[in-house]
Design a protein around this motif. Sequence first.
Motif, PDB file in Angstrom:
ATOM      1  N   VAL A  23       0.814  -1.222   0.000  1.00  0.00           N
ATOM      2  CA  VAL A  23       0.000   0.000   0.000  1.00  0.00           C
ATOM      3  C   VAL A  23       0.845   1.268   0.000  1.00  0.00           C
ATOM      4  CG1 VAL A  23      -2.002  -1.078   1.062  1.00  0.00           C
ATOM      5  CG2 VAL A  23      -0.252  -0.064   2.500  1.00  0.00           C
ATOM      6  N   ILE A  26      -0.467   4.632  -1.870  1.00  0.00           N
ATOM      7  CA  ILE A  26      -1.866   4.462  -2.256  1.00  0.00           C
ATOM      8  C   ILE A  26      -2.748   5.120  -1.190  1.00  0.00           C
ATOM      9  CG2 ILE A  26      -3.669   2.771  -2.741  1.00  0.00           C
ATOM     10  CD1 ILE A  26      -1.508   0.905  -3.733  1.00  0.00           C
ATOM     11  N   ALA A  31      -7.427   1.619  -0.635  1.00  0.00           N
ATOM     12  CA  ALA A  31      -6.748   0.353  -0.346  1.00  0.00           C
ATOM     13  C   ALA A  31      -7.555  -0.472   0.649  1.00  0.00           C
ATOM     14  CB  ALA A  31      -5.349   0.626   0.193  1.00  0.00           C
ATOM     15  N   LEU A 146      -3.278  -3.234  -6.568  1.00  0.00           N
ATOM     16  CA  LEU A 146      -4.433  -2.377  -6.323  1.00  0.00           C
ATOM     17  C   LEU A 146      -4.598  -1.401  -7.472  1.00  0.00           C
ATOM     18  CD1 LEU A 146      -4.060  -1.642  -2.531  1.00  0.00           C
ATOM     19  CD2 LEU A 146      -5.504  -3.311  -3.625  1.00  0.00           C
TER      20      LEU A 146
END
Length: 146
Positions: A23, A26, A31, A146
């Motif tokens: 992550v 992000i 997320a 993602l």
Amino acid sequence: MNTTKTYMAKKGEVDQKWYLVDVAGIVMGRAATEVATILMGKHRPTYTPHVDTGEFVVVINADKVKVTGNNKAKQRQFEHFTYYPGGHRQASLEQMLKTKPELAFSEVVRCMLPKTKLGAVMLSKLKVYKGSTHPHQAQMPEKYEL
């Protein structure tokens, strides 16, 4: 007469995989929604609401997550009660990201899961780590973009 039967997953017949989510850079909310979807199992065609059909998720680099908004990091409050008299504690998202970023991310995901015993089981399959290392190499987690 030809009738179509609806498939309902049962507790023991769901095989669960491990996913690795990075992550870094992000937005935290975006997320967290993806991670909550994987934990609940809504990404599967065999999703059943009353059965745990989700996967295990390992989140790394929780300290490098972004927060959008001008004052969101200062205004968002996490509350905690210690069960002692006068034990009501509050901390802002900014403080939580500095001191315990893994707890802040898991708390955001917890709010997106069901508020039942099944939600607690789903949350126990979430593993969040501050840095890029984690102790789950033996489970061979697949990288999830993602």
